[in-house]
Design a protein around this motif. Structure first.
Motif, PDB file in Angstrom:
ATOM      1  N   LEU A  42      -4.361  -0.343  -0.879  1.00 30.10           N
ATOM      2  CA  LEU A  42      -2.783  -0.794  -0.519  1.00 30.10           C
ATOM      3  C   LEU A  42      -2.696  -1.802  -1.518  1.00 30.10           C
ATOM      4  O   LEU A  42      -1.139  -1.610  -1.410  1.00 30.10           O
ATOM      5  N   LYS A  43      -3.601  -2.290  -2.290  1.00 30.63           N
ATOM      6  CA  LYS A  43      -2.808  -3.475  -3.192  1.00 30.63           C
ATOM      7  C   LYS A  43      -2.250  -2.300  -4.556  1.00 30.63           C
ATOM      8  O   LYS A  43      -0.819  -3.053  -4.780  1.00 30.63           O
ATOM      9  N   GLN A  44      -2.773  -1.272  -4.560  1.00 33.97           N
ATOM     10  CA  GLN A  44      -2.257  -0.347  -5.988  1.00 33.97           C
ATOM     11  C   GLN A  44      -0.826  -0.132  -5.299  1.00 33.97           C
ATOM     12  O   GLN A  44       0.286   0.381  -6.098  1.00 33.97           O
ATOM     13  N   MET A  45      -0.561   0.251  -3.919  1.00 34.37           N
ATOM     14  CA  MET A  45       0.354   0.619  -3.605  1.00 34.37           C
ATOM     15  C   MET A  45       1.830   0.084  -3.504  1.00 34.37           C
ATOM     16  O   MET A  45       2.418  -0.172  -3.810  1.00 34.37           O
ATOM     17  N   GLY A  46       0.831  -1.399  -2.957  1.00 30.59           N
ATOM     18  CA  GLY A  46       1.942  -2.411  -3.074  1.00 30.59           C
ATOM     19  C   GLY A  46       2.831  -2.948  -4.535  1.00 30.59           C
ATOM     20  O   GLY A  46       4.116  -3.434  -4.577  1.00 30.59           O
ATOM     21  N   LEU A  47       2.401  -2.814  -5.646  1.00 31.76           N
ATOM     22  CA  LEU A  47       2.123  -2.770  -6.680  1.00 31.76           C
ATOM     23  C   LEU A  47       3.250  -2.045  -7.431  1.00 31.76           C
ATOM     24  O   LEU A  47       4.166  -1.319  -7.662  1.00 31.76           O
ATOM     25  N   ALA A  48       2.806  -0.685  -7.094  1.00 33.98           N
ATOM     26  CA  ALA A  48       3.785   0.475  -7.602  1.00 33.98           C
ATOM     27  C   ALA A  48       4.845   0.790  -6.505  1.00 33.98           C
ATOM     28  O   ALA A  48       5.756   0.826  -6.427  1.00 33.98           O
ATOM     29  N   PHE A  49       4.716   0.115  -5.571  1.00 36.86           N
ATOM     30  CA  PHE A  49       5.827  -0.259  -4.738  1.00 36.86           C
ATOM     31  C   PHE A  49       7.603  -1.344  -5.069  1.00 36.86           C
ATOM     32  O   PHE A  49       8.061  -0.753  -5.248  1.00 36.86           O
ATOM     33  N   MET A  51       2.216   4.171  -9.889  1.00 41.17           N
ATOM     34  CA  MET A  51       0.350   4.161  -9.836  1.00 41.17           C
ATOM     35  C   MET A  51      -0.748   4.825 -11.122  1.00 41.17           C
ATOM     36  O   MET A  51      -1.301   5.248 -10.293  1.00 41.17           O
ATOM     37  N   GLU A  52      -0.045   5.560 -11.859  1.00 39.61           N
ATOM     38  CA  GLU A  52      -1.126   5.742 -13.278  1.00 39.61           C
ATOM     39  C   GLU A  52      -1.110   7.462 -12.315  1.00 39.61           C
ATOM     40  O   GLU A  52      -2.446   7.833 -12.642  1.00 39.61           O
ATOM     41  N   GLN A  53       0.305   7.720 -11.832  1.00 40.13           N
ATOM     42  CA  GLN A  53      -0.242   9.183 -11.697  1.00 40.13           C
ATOM     43  C   GLN A  53       1.114  10.269 -12.179  1.00 40.13           C
ATOM     44  O   GLN A  53       1.259  10.638 -11.451  1.00 40.13           O
ATOM     45  N   ILE A  61      -3.927  -4.123   6.275  1.00 40.95           N
ATOM     46  CA  ILE A  61      -1.860  -3.631   6.254  1.00 40.95           C
ATOM     47  C   ILE A  61      -1.299  -3.983   4.990  1.00 40.95           C
ATOM     48  O   ILE A  61      -2.222  -5.294   4.735  1.00 40.95           O
ATOM     49  N   LEU A  62      -0.991  -3.845   4.383  1.00 42.86           N
ATOM     50  CA  LEU A  62      -0.128  -4.383   3.211  1.00 42.86           C
ATOM     51  C   LEU A  62       1.278  -4.701   3.487  1.00 42.86           C
ATOM     52  O   LEU A  62       2.293  -4.132   4.421  1.00 42.86           O
ATOM     53  N   MET A  63       1.556  -6.325   2.847  1.00 45.49           N
ATOM     54  CA  MET A  63       2.521  -6.822   3.625  1.00 45.49           C
ATOM     55  C   MET A  63       3.714  -6.574   2.563  1.00 45.49           C
ATOM     56  O   MET A  63       3.584  -6.305   1.877  1.00 45.49           O
ATOM     57  N   GLY A  64       5.266  -6.802   2.556  1.00 44.59           N
ATOM     58  CA  GLY A  64       5.731  -6.947   1.027  1.00 44.59           C
ATOM     59  C   GLY A  64       6.192  -7.947   0.413  1.00 44.59           C
ATOM     60  O   GLY A  64       6.394  -7.292  -0.633  1.00 44.59           O
ATOM     61  N   ASP A  65       5.049  -8.737   0.715  1.00 43.02           N
ATOM     62  CA  ASP A  65       5.196  -9.791  -0.630  1.00 43.02           C
ATOM     63  C   ASP A  65       3.426  -8.912  -1.607  1.00 43.02           C
ATOM     64  O   ASP A  65       3.700  -9.392  -2.414  1.00 43.02           O
TER      65      ASP A  65
END
Length: 326
Positions: A46-53, A96-98, A290-294
């Motif tokens: 989730l943190k990787q997705m958060g960084l990507a977003f 995200m490295e893809q 869950i991943l938050m907006g921050d």
């Protein structure tokens, strides 16, 4: 001569019993440690997705839409019924490295043949073009606690669930009360009910007046939602129910809100104790990540209040949420 003294049968049985008790005590601890490691890996996903977003946001001044030109919208996309079914999880691959997958995806071609509702029948290009990409197992989109082994799936035709080589995932983008039925052509979005990810709409951080730390943007979902294979999630093949997590206001629709609580099996049409489509769930005991907006991650218990749960989904409803309540 020396007399050798061996173990008596009773002594041997006592030793065996002690060893068995120790093993019985050790196994739950080992299982707990393994689950803790799997849950930590899920959080890292989730943190990787958060960084990507957020990197996507930095480049485009907004988060990506949940889908572009969904075939499920209730009125024709663009007024003429174009269908792409491009998902937000595809749009962040390059962050995200893809990069190889991102470059291989053709954004002018549809991700699936799910073109079936509201006059949306003009499939752009062919799903075959993107079938290799959407059939790729992306480890960041898989929770290690889920026992399912995802395999590429096929559903022929142009029904809502039509897809080619679709690979399942374990994460959904939070849409609030709206789903892929709702697009700008058919829906006047209400900020009090709206999540960050809706079809053909890009939400920026400036619009998130509830605060990014009080707004969840991605949540877990089990790969298996019903005993049949119709419902998603699929990370790249944007068929119906592939991408979005729905949460409904309990003040408006209490029963439906209860169907969509974390790990709920309340919906009367579900069979075998599985989730309903668009629902949140996981194989972690007691709740979901869950991943938050921050960019922060939290573990949400199954026992969370439905009112708090829905409040976390909206970005501009003006609720005051105490973090101790979840």
């Amino acid at each position: 001569m020396w007399n050798r003294r061996g173990f008596t049968l009773i002594e041997l049985l006592v030793v065996i019993a002690i060893i068995a008790v120790l093993i019985a005590l050790l196994l739950p601890a080992v299982q707990s440690a393994r689950e803790a490691a799997r849950r930590a890996q899920c959080t890292n996903n989730l943190k990787q997705m958060g960084l990507a977003f957020h990197n996507y946001h930095s480049s485009n001044n907004a988060f990506p839409p949940a889908k572009i030109y969904s075939g499920s919208c209730m009125k024709p996309n663009g007024g003429v019924g174009f269908v792409l079914n491009t998902t937000c999880f595809t749009m962040i691959l390059g962050y995200m490295e893809q990069t190889t997958l991102y470059n291989a995806y053709n954004f002018s071609q549809a991700s699936s043949n799910s073109a079936w509702n509201g006059g949306n029948t003009k499939l752009m290009g062919s799903e075959v073009v993107n079938s290799t990409v959407v059939g790729t197992l992306v480890s960041v989109y898989i929770c290690p606690s889920d026992p399912s082994v995802p395999q590429p799936e096929n559903q022929t035709g142009t029904s809502g669930y039509a897809r080619m080589n679709a690979m399942r995932s374990n994460y959904l983008a939070v849409a609030g009360q709206y789903t892929e039925y709702n697009c700008p052509a058919s829906t006047a979005f209400n900020r009090a009910l709206q999540g960050t990810f809706n079809c053909d709409i890009s939400i920026g951080i400036n619009a998130m007046t509830d605060g990014t730390s009080n707004t969840m943007i991605v949540g877990e979902s089990k790969q298996e939602h019903t005993p049949d294979t119709f419902f998603g999630p699929w990370w790249g093949a944007g068929a119906h129910t592939s991408t979005q997590m729905q949460l409904v206001s309990p003040a408006l629709y209490l029963n439906q809100a209860l169907w969509l609580m974390p790990n709920s099996t309340y919906h009367p049409s579900t069979q075998g104790g599985t989730q309903y489509a668009w629902g949140a769930g996981s194989w972690h005991p007691g709740g979901i990540n869950i991943l938050m907006g921050d960019g922060s991650c939290h573990f949400i218990k199954n026992s969370i209040s439905p009112y708090t749960w829905f409040s976390l989904a909206t970005f501009g409803a003006g609720e005051l949420i105490d973090s101790s309540s979840y």
